[in-house]
Write a protein that holds these residues in place. Structure first.
Motif, PDB file in Angstrom:
ATOM      1  N   GLY A 160       0.743  -1.152  -0.040  1.00 17.02           N
ATOM      2  CA  GLY A 160      -0.122  -0.042  -0.050  1.00 17.02           C
ATOM      3  C   GLY A 160       0.872   1.401   0.132  1.00 17.02           C
ATOM      4  N   TRP A 161       1.795   1.138   0.754  1.00 19.48           N
ATOM      5  CA  TRP A 161       2.425   2.452   1.014  1.00 19.48           C
ATOM      6  C   TRP A 161       3.799   2.576   0.240  1.00 19.48           C
ATOM      7  N   ALA A 201      -5.082  -0.757  -6.954  1.00 24.51           N
ATOM      8  CA  ALA A 201      -5.917  -0.849  -5.873  1.00 24.51           C
ATOM      9  C   ALA A 201      -6.310  -2.182  -5.218  1.00 24.51           C
ATOM     10  N   VAL A 238      -3.521  -4.112  -3.778  1.00 24.81           N
ATOM     11  CA  VAL A 238      -3.211  -3.421  -2.321  1.00 24.81           C
ATOM     12  C   VAL A 238      -4.110  -4.076  -1.524  1.00 24.81           C
ATOM     13  N   ASN A 291      -2.973  -6.939   1.665  1.00 20.73           N
ATOM     14  CA  ASN A 291      -3.084  -6.358   2.877  1.00 20.73           C
ATOM     15  C   ASN A 291      -4.026  -7.571   3.589  1.00 20.73           C
ATOM     16  N   ALA A 328       1.865   3.890  10.578  1.00 25.88           N
ATOM     17  CA  ALA A 328       0.384   4.272  10.863  1.00 25.88           C
ATOM     18  C   ALA A 328      -0.099   5.147   9.851  1.00 25.88           C
ATOM     19  N   SER A 339      -0.394   4.200   6.281  1.00 22.39           N
ATOM     20  CA  SER A 339      -1.566   3.102   6.074  1.00 22.39           C
ATOM     21  C   SER A 339      -2.857   4.039   6.324  1.00 22.39           C
ATOM     22  N   ALA A 340      -2.890   5.121   7.093  1.00 20.10           N
ATOM     23  CA  ALA A 340      -4.153   5.755   7.229  1.00 20.10           C
ATOM     24  C   ALA A 340      -4.455   6.772   6.314  1.00 20.10           C
ATOM     25  N   CYS A 341      -3.532   7.298   5.353  1.00 16.29           N
ATOM     26  CA  CYS A 341      -3.653   8.426   4.585  1.00 16.29           C
ATOM     27  C   CYS A 341      -4.339   7.923   3.217  1.00 16.29           C
ATOM     28  N   PHE A 342      -5.316   8.679   3.042  1.00 17.88           N
ATOM     29  CA  PHE A 342      -6.378   8.410   2.016  1.00 17.88           C
ATOM     30  C   PHE A 342      -6.034   8.893   0.804  1.00 17.88           C
ATOM     31  N   VAL A 343      -4.809   9.396   0.738  1.00 20.43           N
ATOM     32  CA  VAL A 343      -4.211  10.100  -0.595  1.00 20.43           C
ATOM     33  C   VAL A 343      -2.900   9.876  -0.560  1.00 20.43           C
ATOM     34  N   ARG A 344      -2.345   8.845   0.042  1.00 19.28           N
ATOM     35  CA  ARG A 344      -0.745   8.689  -0.037  1.00 19.28           C
ATOM     36  C   ARG A 344       0.039   9.667   0.068  1.00 19.28           C
TER      37      ARG A 344
END
Lengths: 389, 356
Positions: free
Chosen positions: B10-11, B17, B20, B24, B118, B121-126
């Motif tokens: 993911g990162w 998508a 990923v 995951n 974290a 992983s949490a960022c919705f716009v990478r």
């Protein structure tokens, strides 16, 4: 009262004066927010990055707007056609609810003009927030299309209206899928922070809890809104709406009682799975029990009694209690039990301007609701389009 | 160890998508990610820190941060507990030393540059990315400002420019990524007069930490903080004081942040795939039930109609029969009556005739 406003006779009703004052103050704070930044109007901090604009406007707003998918699923998928007259009001409040959520988000994020970035620039698909954003955006579109027949009937666009009504089943299924996903994802947002959320509220089942309680919220909001609509817009309702209302109230109360029982059960299972019993004797434990017993088990019981005795009044008050309970749960997860380990001096409490913006957003929603129900066929059937099911 | 096998796709940002979520969520691999090979790390030997704030000053300078409220030479700021802010990527705090109260403990705080962050992983716009060199870097050109990274970070590191109305950014230590890429040391490491900070390859730095603990068992606790916390980090700490007592949480566990949400993410494709089937099925069942009910109703109605019609016919014919019989009876009775009357008349006329 409402008649008066629509005929421009006396615009200076108490309701209009209060709403007008809220709009003026809200507009002032809006200018401040977008010229001076978040720091000028909120009590947000580096330790408390999310305040009531997320805890109330987003989490409560989305949960309480669940009436749209719950009602349309009940009527179109589960075939409860007796409740048909409840669909349009529920879709309308759902649509307005989500629209207000998106409006409030524009205040909360640092650079709202970039809100489309996660979809058009680069996708952070490992983020639960991406899922929430994608589903809310899509579902808002679905709700808009589901609502549009009322507007098209009002505008007299028969062809377009008939085209859209043919999509009903597809839209309903799509709406339930999207709602399942984002209602649960709002709970799943907090899965990444086990070290910050109190163990009584943190659970691997958070997404399930949020989804199941959204069904309860949807049912209760339909009951609550229909009470208000009867009171204020009774003159707009047709005979079918008023006749079916008792059936809708009893049916929804029965469903709410059942789902609350299930919700209570899975909450206790979660408590047992994580072996969190020992926390129940702490201050947070008492607060947890207040939520679980006072706002889940108790309304579950009251709904059941209301259905047995056909006590519409009791059911309506129980709906209010349940809605308050769902809001309490969302605020517990996002604010009250979040950062519970921080010293009280570093905890968050909203500023009056944050509260005011939330009130402002809700007021806009109510005004648009009033504009629409006093003009469009929401609480009654348009004479040119008799029930087509 | 090929890149594609790793769980943190993911990162890394190279995969689409579907890949990923699949990677995951499916947990189809039991492989444990131990960090990029040859990535860099910093070891903070807390026992060597004297709280001079040189690192804070150097950090401020190399990152061109705004001037501090109080000068870096003012050590009175150590009287309060501080955290990282939008103006300070790193802060040093002073803690009481339980073992020898006259020697307080100083600990530096900054982004720990998690192996599986974290925030990323949490960022919705990478906007966040774990670089193969070690630093976790942030791209303000895409950041929307949702601040979910700040909610997600278990160490409470990212800060936000709340007072910036038009281009607010998330602010956090970059491990001096631009300097590292040029072959320079991070600003704080270079400035530390006590060599409390050691920069190097993570595997080498871990070795140094183990060696120090091994050589001085009385001086250090046998716990390298950051080796496994939240799946491991690129900042490592050794200390003589328990970490919990110097503002470092020991209850974070060893689960990398992305694993906390992978289960929930894995449900998404299942809901998308199965919900329409389930709902259409329920719809079909209700439709069929209604159809069957309608048919049964129609049949019942037809039967009832049939029944009532036949009974009506029966009743009609009964009535007709009865009427017929009664008519016959009446006819008989009338005939008899007429005969009787005729006979009586005949008899009376006979008697009259006889009387005359």
């Amino acid at each position: 009262m409402t008649r008066n406003t629509s005929t421009n006779h006396s615009l200076l009703t108490p309701f209009n004066l209060v709403a007008g004052a809220i709009l003026i103050i809200g507009a002032g704070i809006t200018v401040l927010r977008f010229t001076r930044g978040l720091g000028a109007v909120t009590h947000l901090s580096n330790d408390n990055p999310w305040g009531i604009w997320i805890g109330f406007d987003l989490l409560c707003g989305v949960a309480l707007a669940a009436g749209g998918y719950v009602t349309s699923a009940a009527v179109y998928i589960f075939g409860m056609k007796r409740y048909h007259s409840a669909v349009r009001p529920a879709i309308l409040t759902g649509f307005l609810g989500y629209a207000m959520v998106v409006l409030a988000l524009n205040y909360d994020v640092g650079r709202p003009w970039r809100l489309p970035y996660p979809f058009v620039v680069q996708q952070g698909t490992t983020s639960l927030l991406f899922e929430v954003g994608a589903c809310v955006a899509l579902y808002l579109t679905v709700l808009f299309i589901e609502f549009s027949p009322a507007a098209l009937e009002w505008l007299g666009l028969k062809r377009a209206r008939n085209l859209v009504t043919r999509l009903t089943m597809l839209l309903t299924i799509f709406g339930v899928v999207l709602s399942t996903l984002h209602q649960s994802s709002l709970g799943a947002l907090y899965l990444i922070a086990p070290s910050k959320l109190h163990p009584l509220w943190y659970s691997p089942y958070l997404p399930v809890y949020f989804f199941v309680s959204s069904i309860v919220a949807g049912l209760s909001m339909v009951l609550f809104e229909s009470t208000l609509a009867h009171h204020y817009f009774g003159d707009r309702m047709d005979a079918a709406h008023i006749e079916e209302n008792t059936g809708v109230t009893l049916g929804f109360a029965k469903a709410a009682s059942l789902v609350l029982a299930g919700y209570f059960t899975i909450k206790v299972i979660g408590l047992a799975m994580d072996d969190n019993w020992r926390y129940l004797t702490t201050g947070y434990g008492v607060w947890f029990l207040v939520e679980l017993l006072g706002f889940v088990a108790f309304p579950c019981f009251l709904y059941a009694v209301g259905v047995r005795d056909k006590n519409i009044r009791l059911i309506r008050w129980t709906a209010v209690l349940t809605v308050v309970g769902i809001m309490l749960n969302r605020l517990n997860v996002s604010l009250i039990a979040f950062n519970w380990q921080l010293p009280s001096s570093e905890r968050y409490f909203p500023s009056w301007m944050e509260i005011m913006i939330s009130v402002f957003v809700v007021t806009i929603g109510i005004l648009i609701y009033r504009f629409i129900v006093t003009r469009m066929p929401i609480l009654y059937e348009h004479p040119d389009y008799p029930s087509s099911h | 160890m090929s890149l594609t096998r790793r769980k943190f796709l993911g990162w890394v940002g190279a995969a689409g998508a579907g890949a990923v979520i699949g990677k995951n969520a499916s947990a189809s691999t039991t492989e444990h990610f131990k960090g990029y090979p040859n990535s860099f790390a910093v070891l903070h030997d807390i026992t060597l820190c004297v709280g001079c704030r040189s690192c804070e000053a150097a950090c401020n300078k190399v990152n061109e941060l705004p001037p501090p409220d109080r000068p870096f030479t003012d050590l009175s700021v150590l009287n309060e507990r501080r955290r990282t802010t939008a103006k300070a990527y790193t802060v040093v705090n002073r803690f009481q030393n339980r073992k020898s109260p006259q020697h307080p403990v100083f600990a530096k705080k900054q982004c720990n540059h998690c192996l599986e962050p974290a925030c990323a992983s949490a960022c919705f716009v990478r906007a966040f990315r774990k670089t193969p060199e070690g630093p976790v870097v942030y791209d303000p050109s895409v950041c929307v400002g949702c601040r979910y990274c700040m909610v997600a970070c278990p160490f409470g590191i990212p800060a936000y420019e709340y007072d910036n109305a038009f281009s607010p950014k998330v602010m956090k230590c970059t491990m001096c990524y631009p300097r590292v890429m040029k072959g320079q040391l991070p600003g704080c490491v270079e400035a530390c007069p006590r060599e409390a900070l050691t920069f190097g390859k993570r595997k080498d730095v871990l070795e140094i930490a183990r060696q120090r603990i091994h050589d001085n068992p009385g001086r250090y606790l046998n716990h390298i903080y950051g080796e496994t916390e939240m799946g491991g980090a690129s900042w490592l700490y050794i200390s003589g004081a328990p970490y919990q007592e110097i503002g470092m949480r020991e209850d974070l566990g060893v689960t990398p942040a992305p694993e906390l949400t992978s289960g929930a993410l894995s449900v998404v494709p299942m809901v998308v795939g199965l919900w329409p089937v389930l709902l259409t099925g329920i719809y079909a069942i209700t439709q069929r039930k209604e159809k069957v009910a309608a048919e049964e109703k129609a049949a019942a109605v037809a039967e009832a109609v049939e029944k009532s019609e036949s009974s009506a016919r029966q009743a009609l014919s009964d009535a007709l029969n009865k009427a017929h019989k009664e008519a016959l009876k009446e006819k008989d009775a009338a005939v008899q009556q007429a005969v009787k009357k005729a006979l009586a008349e005949a008899a009376s006329s006979k008697a009259e005739e006889a009387a005359h």
